[in-house]
Design a protein around this motif. Structure first.
Motif, PDB file in Angstrom:
ATOM      1  N   ALA A  49       0.843  -1.195   0.000  1.00 45.47           N
ATOM      2  CA  ALA A  49       0.000   0.000   0.000  1.00 45.47           C
ATOM      3  C   ALA A  49       0.873   1.236   0.000  1.00 45.47           C
ATOM      4  O   ALA A  49       2.022   1.195   0.453  1.00 45.47           O
ATOM      5  CB  ALA A  49      -0.903   0.022   1.231  1.00 45.47           C
ATOM      6  N   TYR A  59      -3.909   0.477  -2.695  1.00 44.72           N
ATOM      7  CA  TYR A  59      -3.582  -0.846  -2.170  1.00 44.72           C
ATOM      8  C   TYR A  59      -3.397  -1.850  -3.298  1.00 44.72           C
ATOM      9  O   TYR A  59      -3.994  -1.712  -4.368  1.00 44.72           O
ATOM     10  CB  TYR A  59      -4.705  -1.354  -1.265  1.00 44.72           C
ATOM     11  CG  TYR A  59      -4.930  -0.540  -0.031  1.00 44.72           C
ATOM     12  CD1 TYR A  59      -5.798   0.541  -0.030  1.00 44.72           C
ATOM     13  CD2 TYR A  59      -4.265  -0.851   1.158  1.00 44.72           C
ATOM     14  CE1 TYR A  59      -5.994   1.301   1.106  1.00 44.72           C
ATOM     15  CE2 TYR A  59      -4.461  -0.100   2.302  1.00 44.72           C
ATOM     16  CZ  TYR A  59      -5.320   0.977   2.265  1.00 44.72           C
ATOM     17  OH  TYR A  59      -5.515   1.725   3.405  1.00 44.72           O
ATOM     18  N   LYS A  64      -6.997  -5.300  -0.537  1.00 43.49           N
ATOM     19  CA  LYS A  64      -8.037  -4.323  -0.218  1.00 43.49           C
ATOM     20  C   LYS A  64      -9.054  -4.934   0.730  1.00 43.49           C
ATOM     21  O   LYS A  64      -9.492  -6.060   0.561  1.00 43.49           O
ATOM     22  CB  LYS A  64      -8.730  -3.866  -1.487  1.00 43.49           C
ATOM     23  CG  LYS A  64      -7.886  -2.954  -2.361  1.00 43.49           C
ATOM     24  CD  LYS A  64      -8.644  -2.547  -3.615  1.00 43.49           C
ATOM     25  CE  LYS A  64      -7.791  -1.651  -4.498  1.00 43.49           C
ATOM     26  NZ  LYS A  64      -8.485  -1.293  -5.753  1.00 43.49           N
TER      27      LYS A  64
END
Length: 113
Positions: A49, A59, A64
């Motif tokens: 990220a 990300y 995610k």
């Protein structure tokens, strides 16, 4: 000189959580885009990220919803909250100043029962 010191890694069971921290010094932290990367044994280092100076985040698609990157500019610290950890998240996690060659030493995260 630039220093990036990661902490917070360790051994955690599948489904558990960890919060990594990266204490930064030697540069103006608040204006830099920062990133977390990881490298699993036998694999290439990969992006986890990134977060820019305004707090906008991106990300890796596969992460995610489980991982959250954040920063505290008053403390010059970058964070990575990791939830619902899986064995495949096992890796050394690195803090990075984007668009530079500055990396932390890494912190080991091991997800295992």
């Amino acid at each position: 000189q630039v220093q990036l010191v990661e902490s917070g890694g360790g051994l955690v069971q599948p489904g558990g959580s960890l919060r990594l921290s990266c204490a930064a010094s030697g540069f103006i932290f608040s204006i830099k885009t920062m990133g977390w990367y990881r490298q699993a044994p036998g694999k290439e280092r990969e992006l986890v990220a990134i977060i820019n100076s305004l707090g906008s985040t991106n990300y890796a698609d596969s992460l995610k919803g489980r991982f959250t990157i954040s920063r505290d500019n008053a403390k010059n610290t970058l964070y990575l909250q990791m939830n619902s950890l899986k064995p495949e998240d096992t890796a050394v996690y690195y803090c990075h100043v984007e668009y530079t060659d500055y990396w932390g030493q890494g912190t080991q995260v091991t997800v295992s029962s």
